[in-house]
Design a protein around this motif. Sequence first.
Motif, PDB file in Angstrom:
ATOM      1  N   PRO A 170       0.808  -1.224   0.000  1.00 20.16           N
ATOM      2  CA  PRO A 170       0.000   0.000   0.000  1.00 20.16           C
ATOM      3  C   PRO A 170       0.844   1.279   0.000  1.00 20.16           C
ATOM      4  CG  PRO A 170      -0.878  -1.568   1.562  1.00 20.16           C
ATOM      5  CD  PRO A 170       0.424  -2.126   1.092  1.00 20.16           C
ATOM      6  N   ASP A 171       1.969   1.269   0.720  1.00 18.59           N
ATOM      7  CA  ASP A 171       2.827   2.460   0.742  1.00 18.59           C
ATOM      8  C   ASP A 171       3.375   2.751  -0.653  1.00 18.59           C
ATOM      9  OD1 ASP A 171       2.362   2.657   3.436  1.00 18.59           O
ATOM     10  OD2 ASP A 171       4.402   2.137   4.059  1.00 18.59           O
ATOM     11  N   ALA A 172       3.791   1.709  -1.372  1.00 15.11           N
ATOM     12  CA  ALA A 172       4.309   1.902  -2.731  1.00 15.11           C
ATOM     13  C   ALA A 172       3.205   2.379  -3.663  1.00 15.11           C
ATOM     14  CB  ALA A 172       4.923   0.599  -3.248  1.00 15.11           C
ATOM     15  N   ALA A 173       1.990   1.813  -3.500  1.00 19.73           N
ATOM     16  CA  ALA A 173       0.871   2.239  -4.341  1.00 19.73           C
ATOM     17  C   ALA A 173       0.510   3.690  -4.070  1.00 19.73           C
ATOM     18  CB  ALA A 173      -0.338   1.328  -4.095  1.00 19.73           C
ATOM     19  N   ALA A 174       0.543   4.088  -2.808  1.00 13.63           N
ATOM     20  CA  ALA A 174       0.225   5.477  -2.455  1.00 13.63           C
ATOM     21  C   ALA A 174       1.260   6.429  -3.038  1.00 13.63           C
ATOM     22  CB  ALA A 174       0.144   5.629  -0.942  1.00 13.63           C
ATOM     23  N   LYS A 175       2.533   6.050  -2.979  1.00 12.60           N
ATOM     24  CA  LYS A 175       3.568   6.918  -3.551  1.00 12.60           C
ATOM     25  C   LYS A 175       3.358   7.101  -5.044  1.00 12.60           C
ATOM     26  CE  LYS A 175       8.515   7.695  -4.061  1.00 12.60           C
ATOM     27  NZ  LYS A 175       8.330   8.225  -5.423  1.00 12.60           N
ATOM     28  N   ALA A 176       3.059   6.007  -5.758  1.00 14.17           N
ATOM     29  CA  ALA A 176       2.840   6.106  -7.203  1.00 14.17           C
ATOM     30  C   ALA A 176       1.650   7.002  -7.514  1.00 14.17           C
ATOM     31  CB  ALA A 176       2.628   4.715  -7.795  1.00 14.17           C
ATOM     32  N   MET A 177       0.555   6.822  -6.777  1.00 19.46           N
ATOM     33  CA  MET A 177      -0.634   7.640  -7.015  1.00 19.46           C
ATOM     34  C   MET A 177      -0.367   9.107  -6.701  1.00 19.46           C
ATOM     35  SD  MET A 177      -3.342   9.247  -5.232  1.00 19.46           S
ATOM     36  CE  MET A 177      -3.604   8.364  -3.691  1.00 19.46           C
ATOM     37  N   LEU A 178       0.287   9.389  -5.577  1.00 21.15           N
ATOM     38  CA  LEU A 178       0.555  10.779  -5.201  1.00 21.15           C
ATOM     39  C   LEU A 178       1.571  11.431  -6.130  1.00 21.15           C
ATOM     40  CD1 LEU A 178       0.526  10.501  -1.312  1.00 21.15           C
ATOM     41  CD2 LEU A 178      -1.244  11.487  -2.792  1.00 21.15           C
ATOM     42  N   ASP A 179       2.523  10.661  -6.629  1.00 23.95           N
ATOM     43  CA  ASP A 179       3.470  11.204  -7.614  1.00 23.95           C
ATOM     44  C   ASP A 179       2.729  11.642  -8.878  1.00 23.95           C
ATOM     45  OD1 ASP A 179       5.642  10.787  -5.962  1.00 23.95           O
ATOM     46  OD2 ASP A 179       6.367   9.004  -7.019  1.00 23.95           O
ATOM     47  N   GLN A 180       1.816  10.800  -9.363  1.00 24.28           N
ATOM     48  CA  GLN A 180       1.040  11.154 -10.544  1.00 24.28           C
ATOM     49  C   GLN A 180       0.132  12.360 -10.265  1.00 24.28           C
ATOM     50  OE1 GLN A 180      -1.055   7.655 -11.896  1.00 24.28           O
ATOM     51  NE2 GLN A 180       0.817   6.431 -11.905  1.00 24.28           N
ATOM     52  N   LEU A 181      -0.492  12.355  -9.100  1.00 21.33           N
ATOM     53  CA  LEU A 181      -1.365  13.470  -8.724  1.00 21.33           C
ATOM     54  C   LEU A 181      -0.582  14.779  -8.705  1.00 21.33           C
ATOM     55  CD1 LEU A 181      -4.401  13.816  -7.605  1.00 21.33           C
ATOM     56  CD2 LEU A 181      -3.249  14.115  -5.400  1.00 21.33           C
ATOM     57  N   ALA A 182       0.607  14.746  -8.114  1.00 21.63           N
ATOM     58  CA  ALA A 182       1.427  15.954  -8.036  1.00 21.63           C
ATOM     59  C   ALA A 182       1.862  16.421  -9.428  1.00 21.63           C
ATOM     60  CB  ALA A 182       2.650  15.698  -7.155  1.00 21.63           C
ATOM     61  N   TRP A 183       2.243  15.482 -10.298  1.00 20.50           N
ATOM     62  CA  TRP A 183       2.652  15.880 -11.654  1.00 20.50           C
ATOM     63  C   TRP A 183       1.520  16.626 -12.346  1.00 20.50           C
ATOM     64  CZ3 TRP A 183       1.307  15.696 -16.670  1.00 20.50           C
ATOM     65  CH2 TRP A 183       2.288  16.000 -17.607  1.00 20.50           C
ATOM     66  N   TRP A 184       0.334  16.035 -12.328  1.00 20.32           N
ATOM     67  CA  TRP A 184      -0.803  16.663 -12.990  1.00 20.32           C
ATOM     68  C   TRP A 184      -1.174  17.988 -12.323  1.00 20.32           C
ATOM     69  CZ3 TRP A 184      -2.797  16.043 -17.567  1.00 20.32           C
ATOM     70  CH2 TRP A 184      -2.640  14.834 -18.229  1.00 20.32           C
ATOM     71  N   ALA A 185      -1.124  18.028 -11.012  1.00 15.11           N
ATOM     72  CA  ALA A 185      -1.525  19.248 -10.317  1.00 15.11           C
ATOM     73  C   ALA A 185      -0.570  20.396 -10.604  1.00 15.11           C
ATOM     74  CB  ALA A 185      -1.611  18.985  -8.810  1.00 15.11           C
ATOM     75  N   PHE A 186       0.738  20.130 -10.600  1.00 13.36           N
ATOM     76  CA  PHE A 186       1.691  21.182 -10.948  1.00 13.36           C
ATOM     77  C   PHE A 186       1.500  21.614 -12.400  1.00 13.36           C
ATOM     78  CE2 PHE A 186       4.470  19.715  -7.331  1.00 13.36           C
ATOM     79  CZ  PHE A 186       4.509  20.938  -6.670  1.00 13.36           C
ATOM     80  N   ALA A 187       1.337  20.640 -13.307  1.00 12.33           N
ATOM     81  CA  ALA A 187       1.182  20.969 -14.720  1.00 12.33           C
ATOM     82  C   ALA A 187      -0.074  21.794 -14.967  1.00 12.33           C
ATOM     83  CB  ALA A 187       1.144  19.691 -15.553  1.00 12.33           C
TER      84      ALA A 187
END
Length: 199
Positions: A170-187
């Motif tokens: 779950p920790d790895a899945a959360a990191k992947a999801m939050l990384d994608q969320l952050a990329w889109w949010a910054f963009a």
Amino acid sequence: MNPTTDVPVPLKVAVIVGSNREGRFGPVVADWLLGRFRERDDLTVEVVDTADAALPTALSHSPSPEVTAELAKVTPKLAGADAFVVLTPEYNHSFPASLKALIDWHYEEWRAKPVGFVSYGGVSGGLRAVEQLRQVFAELHAVTVRDTVSFHNAGASFDDAGRHRDPSGPDAAAKAMLDQLAWWAFALRDAKAVRPYGS
């Protein structure tokens, strides 16, 4: 960007707790998720709990004073967010009415912002609820990120103190999801600063 350091201003993420049922398991999963946010310096978080606002499922163009007061509890948090993480159980192969009401009472607040998902349930882990939510958010001009976090048989996955019994997956899945969320949010935040969405 911060003009003095060129470091991006952290993103504001609203974590939406989708169930308002008595005895709900959502707060346990929410506490786990908030721990993942504390590990990051690019994201700040604010919780929007559907249990804190009693929104009717019937919409109105002229909401009553009571509904207006309930909206005031959540609308500013949604409007101020750069991104969202929706935490949802699966009820009858779908997502809760309280979550649908929160979504439907808002429109501009979702536009051109990314949405990530954390789901929980029995065998399906809430994934059927997530797939339906993707269609709802697409209609509202939001961008859903691909990777999700899902907890199958969620009640058995956490101990009595709310700690996940086997956190590595779950920790790895959360990191992947939050990384994608952050990329889109910054963009999207940068793009909207140059040109308003829809122009």
